[in-house]
Write a protein that holds these residues in place. Structure first.
Motif, PDB file in Angstrom:
ATOM      1  N   ALA A 289      -3.125   0.869  -4.694  1.00  0.00           N
ATOM      2  CA  ALA A 289      -4.470   1.727  -5.225  1.00  0.00           C
ATOM      3  C   ALA A 289      -5.226   0.838  -5.938  1.00  0.00           C
ATOM      4  N   LEU A 290      -4.689  -0.280  -6.717  1.00  0.00           N
ATOM      5  CA  LEU A 290      -5.822  -1.180  -7.214  1.00  0.00           C
ATOM      6  C   LEU A 290      -6.466  -2.111  -6.227  1.00  0.00           C
ATOM      7  N   GLN A 296     -13.070  -1.443  -2.661  1.00  0.00           N
ATOM      8  CA  GLN A 296     -14.273  -0.773  -2.540  1.00  0.00           C
ATOM      9  C   GLN A 296     -15.364  -1.418  -3.675  1.00  0.00           C
ATOM     10  N   LEU A 297     -14.983  -1.842  -4.738  1.00  0.00           N
ATOM     11  CA  LEU A 297     -15.812  -2.295  -5.650  1.00  0.00           C
ATOM     12  C   LEU A 297     -16.467  -3.508  -5.346  1.00  0.00           C
ATOM     13  N   GLY A 298     -15.583  -4.321  -4.690  1.00  0.00           N
ATOM     14  CA  GLY A 298     -16.225  -5.653  -4.471  1.00  0.00           C
ATOM     15  C   GLY A 298     -17.157  -5.408  -3.037  1.00  0.00           C
ATOM     16  N   GLY A 299     -17.238  -4.317  -2.355  1.00  0.00           N
ATOM     17  CA  GLY A 299     -18.167  -4.000  -1.120  1.00  0.00           C
ATOM     18  C   GLY A 299     -17.586  -4.902  -0.139  1.00  0.00           C
ATOM     19  N   LEU A 304     -11.448 -10.293  -4.942  1.00  0.00           N
ATOM     20  CA  LEU A 304     -10.821  -9.338  -6.029  1.00  0.00           C
ATOM     21  C   LEU A 304      -9.522  -8.565  -5.639  1.00  0.00           C
ATOM     22  N   ALA A 305      -9.495  -8.268  -4.399  1.00  0.00           N
ATOM     23  CA  ALA A 305      -8.463  -7.587  -3.990  1.00  0.00           C
ATOM     24  C   ALA A 305      -7.291  -8.417  -3.778  1.00  0.00           C
TER      25      ALA A 305
END
Lengths: 353, 327
Positions: A289-290, A296-299, A304-305
């Protein structure tokens, strides 16, 4: 001690009581298979969760119920994965003439591969279980750890198993039906062991080995049996893993994997089957999930993932320490979910203690 | 023959380093009956401390006698502090709980350290291996024949440092008041407390001592191995633990003997197992299975195989005493 009252189905003939849950599960699993046919990612996640649940529940038989501390579970998983994977690779094109279709034949071969992987892992479980005749606690932990590492070194040095590169191109025969069926079977086995005379002996060994022995429990035999059963399911889990990932290498079955499973059962509560399930599901889904949230956040930026994977292990470590300091018995202790859940959940069981 | 001598020397050099790490295990086990799983990772942290110190000293100062001594002392002090913190924050609150609780905690700390150091956030170094600075400039001390047998200066120096540290430890444990307190706590910490021995302080100091030894050993190991990476502690630690068990855990000279035995065995397996396996393979037709025949790839399995055999045949270790279990 946990409550192990077996549910009673009035009106069900005796011969049906054993296989009834399995028969009931089949249409539900078929439904799940049909519902997820269009969602490969969901199937993948569910398969990973399923494999981890099998591993956690099976390790819980040794660590939770019997009180022996094994930290080499990934070794058994590796045995199952490699044996089942190798078998499927070798028999890729074999078609069983008595089956109606190629797909059905493949599925039968898959079941056979899983059973073979489980059986070989069980043999290894027997071999590792033997030292537990003489060793206790910390020593046993180190031996199981060493065993897991030896398996890895052997695989890494064997041409047949592809050395460090591992096996690739294993036919992807796994399905949500098959994974969940084995999840169900593992949980059923764990619960039935817990509520049987056999399980009582295991619990007695956990509570006090000397007292158990004095009461006539053959502690050696029971400990070895617990190891064998646990290893069998770990081997099956490995086989399932091999057949939905398609590629396995020694790196998938290191000490880290063993520790992941240990964290799951410790967090869920050593000795609690439902606790292991909850913790396994949660700890598998959380990083996934993270990762998708960060993606998603990092576009679309993957760094980050990727961090999630890196940061997962130190967090597991700190989680273990924090758990031991604050709640050493884990989520449910040795109880099951219906023993700790609010009344409305356990209404069915009222008056059965 | 020269081959044999070279393997003997390498094995001894590796064994003395394992011995220093094993001493930390054995001392902590002696006073707490706890296998400090995180010991190897404390060692790894010590190596990184040495790495950072040497980096600050710069290339011209780090390989002077003073610089190298500073690297050793600072990382030993730093690790002593780390050991103190781990004991105070994680192990002491759990001392009266079951041993499994402490074991799981130790595994947790080990994981936090070894995988925490793989991150590259802040001061953490990241997963990629780094070359340890040459705080002892390597040169050949003794060369026999045409480079058939080489004894490096760092092998001699690390052997001497290890012997010195072990002698110091032996004197501390058996010749000082504090050592007597340690032995008393090891014998029975409740009775020791009744006799007015400050058990907490003794245990904390034992941890600091073991961690400082680990840091020293870690730097010696890094000089030998030249590569530093966050997972090094896991394996060196496990091997040292195996050495401690082989010698009889809780037994100080036993740990040294076990470590040297392990170092030699590993070295001989690396040197000769290839030949033996090839010979066996030819006899048993193992070639069809394609089992690898290079000895070095089996190095990691040696320690564990050795451990399992020792535990099966003589679980109390070579020097350990059999203790009857009271019910």
């Amino acid at each position: 001690m946990e409550s192990v009252a077996a549910p009673r189905f009035s009106g069900v003939p005796g011969w049906l009581r054993g296989p009834l849950p399995i028969l009931l599960s089949l249409p539900i699993l078929a439904l799940a298979q049909w519902a997820t046919a269009q969602a490969p990612f969901l199937v993948y996640i569910a398969s990973i969760v399923g494999v981890n649940v099998i591993l956690a529940v099976s390790l819980n038989i040794v660590n939770g119920m019997t009180g022996q501390f094994s930290i080499g579970h990934a070794g058994f998983m590796a045995v199952g994965a490699y044996i089942a994977g190798k078998f499927s690779l070798e028999t890729k094109d074999v078609y069983l003439p008595f089956m109606q279709s190629v797909a059905a034949s493949d599925q039968l071969m898959f079941v056979f591969a899983l059973l073979l992987g489980g059986a070989v892992a069980a043999v290894f479980g027997f071999l590792v279980g033997l030292p537990s005749l003489r060793l206790k606690g910390d020593y046993l932990a180190i031996v199981t750890l060493g065993f897991g590492e030896i398996i890895r070194v052997i695989v890494q040095n064997t041409e047949m198993f592809g050395r460090a590169l591992g096996l690739s191109g294993i036919p992807q025969r796994s399905s949500i039906f098959m994974v969940m069926f084995w999840v169900f079977l593992t949980i059923l086995a764990a619960r039935r062991i817990a509520s049987s005379a056999h399980g009582r002996s295991l619990l007695a060994i956990r509570e006090d080995e000397i007292a158990a022995e004095a009461m006539g429990v053959n502690t050696t035999a029971y400990k070895v049996r617990a190891f064998v059963i646990s290893a069998f399911f770990a081997g099956v889990a490995g086989g399932l893993f091999a057949h939905f990932v398609g590629i396995i290498n020694p790196g998938s079955f290191t000490f880290v994997k063993s520790m992941e499973i240990v964290v799951m059962i410790v967090a869920g509560g050593l000795g609690s089957t439902t606790g292991s399930i909850v913790a396994a599901v949660f700890l598998t889904l959380l990083p996934e999930a993270l990762r998708s949230i960060f993606t998603q956040l990092g576009g679309g930026d993957q760094t980050l993932a990727q961090r999630v994977d890196q940061i997962r292990m130190p967090i597991y470590g700190m989680l273990l320490v924090a758990l031991m300091l604050l709640r050493p018995q884990g989520l449910f202790g040795t109880k099951e979910i219906w023993d700790v859940a609010p009344k409305w959940l356990s209404r069915r069981r009222k008056g059965m203690r | 023959m020269n081959d044999l001598i070279q393997h003997l020397i390498n094995g001894l050099a590796a064994g003395t380093i394992y011995a220093l790490v094993a001493l930390g295990y054995t001392m902590v086990y002696g006073v707490l009956k706890l296998i400090n799983f995180a010991h190897g990772d404390v060692m790894m942290v010590g190596v990184y401390m040495g790495y950072a110190t040497a980096g600050h000293l710069g290339r011209e100062h780090q390989s002077t006698f003073l610089g190298a001594t500073l690297v050793f002392l600072l990382s030993m002090a730093g690790c002593g502090l780390l050991g103190f913190l781990i004991e105070r924050l994680a192990y002491r609150p759990l001392r009266d709980k079951s041993r499994l609780t402490s074991l799981i905690t130790a595994i947790g700390i080990s994981f936090t350290l070894s995988y925490g150091f793989q991150l590259d956030i802040g001061f953490l170094p990241g997963a990629s291996p780094r070359a340890f600075p040459e705080i002892i400039k390597p040169h050949e001390w003794i060369v026999i024949g045409d480079h058939d047998v080489i004894i490096w200066n760092w092998q001699v120096i690390s052997f001497l440092i290890a012997i010195l540290l072990m002698l110091g430890l032996q004197i501390l444990v058996f010749r000082t008041r504090f050592g007597r307190a340690m032995r008393a706590v090891s014998f029975d910490h409740r009775i020791a407390a009744l006799m007015g021995i400050p058990v907490d302080r003794v245990i904390a100091f034992t941890f600091m001592l073991g961690s400082a030894l680990a840091a020293g050993a870690g730097i010696l190991y890094a000089i030998k191995d030249t590569a530093v990476q966050p997972l090094m502690g896991l394996y060196v630690g496990l091997k040292a633990f195996v050495a401690a068990v082989i010698g009889g855990i809780g037994h100080v000279p036993g740990a040294v003997a076990g470590a040297i035995l392990l170092g030699l065995t590993e070295e001989f397996v690396v040197g000769y197992a290839g030949d033996v396996l090839r010979g066996l393979g030819a006899v048993l037709h193992l070639d069809s299975l394609g089992v690898g025949f290079t000895g070095s790839s089996w190095r990691d399995a040696v320690a564990f195989g050795f451990l399992i055999i020792v535990l099966l045949v003589r679980p109390e270790g070579i020097f350990g005493r059999v203790t009857a279990e009271k019910v």
